[in-house]
Design a protein around this motif. Structure first.
Motif, mmCIF file in Angstrom:
data_model
loop_
_atom_site.group_PDB
_atom_site.id
_atom_site.type_symbol
_atom_site.label_atom_id
_atom_site.label_comp_id
_atom_site.label_asym_id
_atom_site.label_seq_id
_atom_site.Cartn_x
_atom_site.Cartn_y
_atom_site.Cartn_z
ATOM 1 N N SER A 90 25.636 6.980 27.461
ATOM 2 C CA SER A 90 27.071 6.709 27.329
ATOM 3 C C SER A 90 27.764 6.768 28.679
ATOM 4 O O SER A 90 28.648 5.966 28.981
ATOM 5 C CB SER A 90 27.721 7.709 26.360
ATOM 6 N N LEU A 91 27.352 7.723 29.502
ATOM 7 C CA LEU A 91 27.902 7.812 30.851
ATOM 8 C C LEU A 91 27.552 6.561 31.643
ATOM 9 O O LEU A 91 28.408 5.993 32.339
ATOM 10 C CB LEU A 91 27.375 9.055 31.563
ATOM 11 N N SER A 92 26.319 6.099 31.528
ATOM 12 C CA SER A 92 25.888 4.879 32.224
ATOM 13 C C SER A 92 26.701 3.674 31.763
ATOM 14 O O SER A 92 27.118 2.835 32.572
ATOM 15 C CB SER A 92 24.396 4.637 31.978
ATOM 16 N N ASN A 93 26.953 3.590 30.447
ATOM 17 C CA ASN A 93 27.771 2.490 29.914
ATOM 18 C C ASN A 93 29.205 2.571 30.431
ATOM 19 O O ASN A 93 29.838 1.550 30.715
ATOM 20 C CB ASN A 93 27.759 2.513 28.389
ATOM 21 N N ASP A 94 29.719 3.801 30.564
ATOM 22 C CA ASP A 94 31.058 3.992 31.135
ATOM 23 C C ASP A 94 31.120 3.453 32.563
ATOM 24 O O ASP A 94 32.083 2.783 32.949
ATOM 25 C CB ASP A 94 31.406 5.487 31.166
ATOM 26 N N VAL A 95 30.104 3.781 33.343
ATOM 27 C CA VAL A 95 30.073 3.331 34.743
ATOM 28 C C VAL A 95 30.040 1.805 34.802
ATOM 29 O O VAL A 95 30.741 1.184 35.612
ATOM 30 C CB VAL A 95 28.870 3.939 35.501
#
Length: 288
Positions: free
Chosen positions: A151-156
């Motif tokens: 999810s953090l990667s998708n946010d970035v």
């Protein structure tokens, strides 16, 4: 002793960056239909898919334009009402800067945005390097609470796509391009993301005055050090250098909004006539 849980949110956007025209539709529809996001025909009303409707609901909240009213739906915040009244189509860069100001400090609803602008200091990084820094910062912030690294990667992904323009893929007719790319705060060159200084013509001194009001809270002034380099300061949120920030301070001083005192090492900013932050917005819109 139990560690107090902090609020944080990753990937509330359903992997969709904010798109051109979305906010305008929401600003127009919500006052007459606060329950719109709960309706079965929401996709027809907004003219977008169901996951995009969920994304839009998140973006409106993350940018401080709406508040949730539980079973009653949502309503526009005072900030949202001002934008709906004076710039519903987000045609003025001032409005985008105000929205950027809010989301980049919204640690609870847009955690990755907060961490990127406040704790990712290097000016030129690959996406993988940005992810590594933000992973470290989010872990530190949530203090043992579970979260999805994916999810953090998708946010970035969404953040970088939202703020930057990739020349090789950019299409002026593409409605998927985010309006925030106009701010040109992030540039993508050969796979490296570079933080840009804002264009002076785009960033009004009234945005800087707005930020100073927010920083000072109930006090009569704010130190130049805090204003420029503090958390949520001008260097972090707008990528302003000290020289650029002080130029804005001097212009606001000359216009009679503030007094900058650099004598005897004080380096303080005092307000000549302190207003509420929303009054700054309305004054700007009325006088532009």
């Amino acid at each position: 002793m139990a560690v107090k849980k902090v609020k944080f949110k990753l990937q509330g956007h359903e992997k969709f960056a904010l798109r051109e025209g979305w906010v305008n539709k929401a600003l127009i529809i919500i006052p007459d239909a606060p329950e719109v996001f709960l309706r079965k025909d929401a996709t027809d009303m907004f003219g977008i898919g169901s996951n995009m409707v969920k994304s839009l609901r998140y973006w409106m909240r993350a940018f401080g334009l709406t508040i949730e009213k539980r079973s009653a739906g949502v309503e526009l915040t005072e900030r949202g009402k001002l934008i709906a009244k004076y710039d519903p189509y987000l045609e003025d860069p001032f409005t985008l800067w105000i929205m950027h100001s809010y989301i980049s400090k919204n640690k609870e609803e847009a955690t990755t945005w907060f961490m990127y602008f406040n704790h990712c200091d290097a000016d030129e990084l690959k996406k993988s390097e940005i992810e590594a820094i933000l992973l470290r910062e989010v872990k530190k912030y949530v203090a043992g609470q579970n979260f999805s690294e994916k999810s953090l990667s998708n946010d970035v992904d969404v953040l970088l796509n939202m703020y930057s323009k990739n020349k090789e893929k950019s299409d002026p007719e593409d409605k998927g391009i985010s309006p925030f790319s106009q701010l040109a705060l992030i540039k993508n060159i050969d796979g490296k993301y570079i933080k840009n200084h804002p264009n002076k013509k785009s960033l009004s001194e009234m945005i800087v005055l707005y930020e100073l009001i927010l920083m000072s809270k109930d006090s009569e002034g704010v130190s130049i050090e805090k204003a420029v380099y503090g958390e949520n300061g001008l260097a972090n949120i707008y990528n302003l250098t000290s020289v650029m920030a002080n130029d804005y301070f001097d212009r606001l001083d000359a216009a009679g909004y503030i007094h900058v005192n650099r004598t005897a090492g004080l380096d303080m900013i005092y307000f000549m006539q302190k207003k509420q932050e929303l009054n700054i917005l309305e004054d700007y819109y009325k006088n532009r």
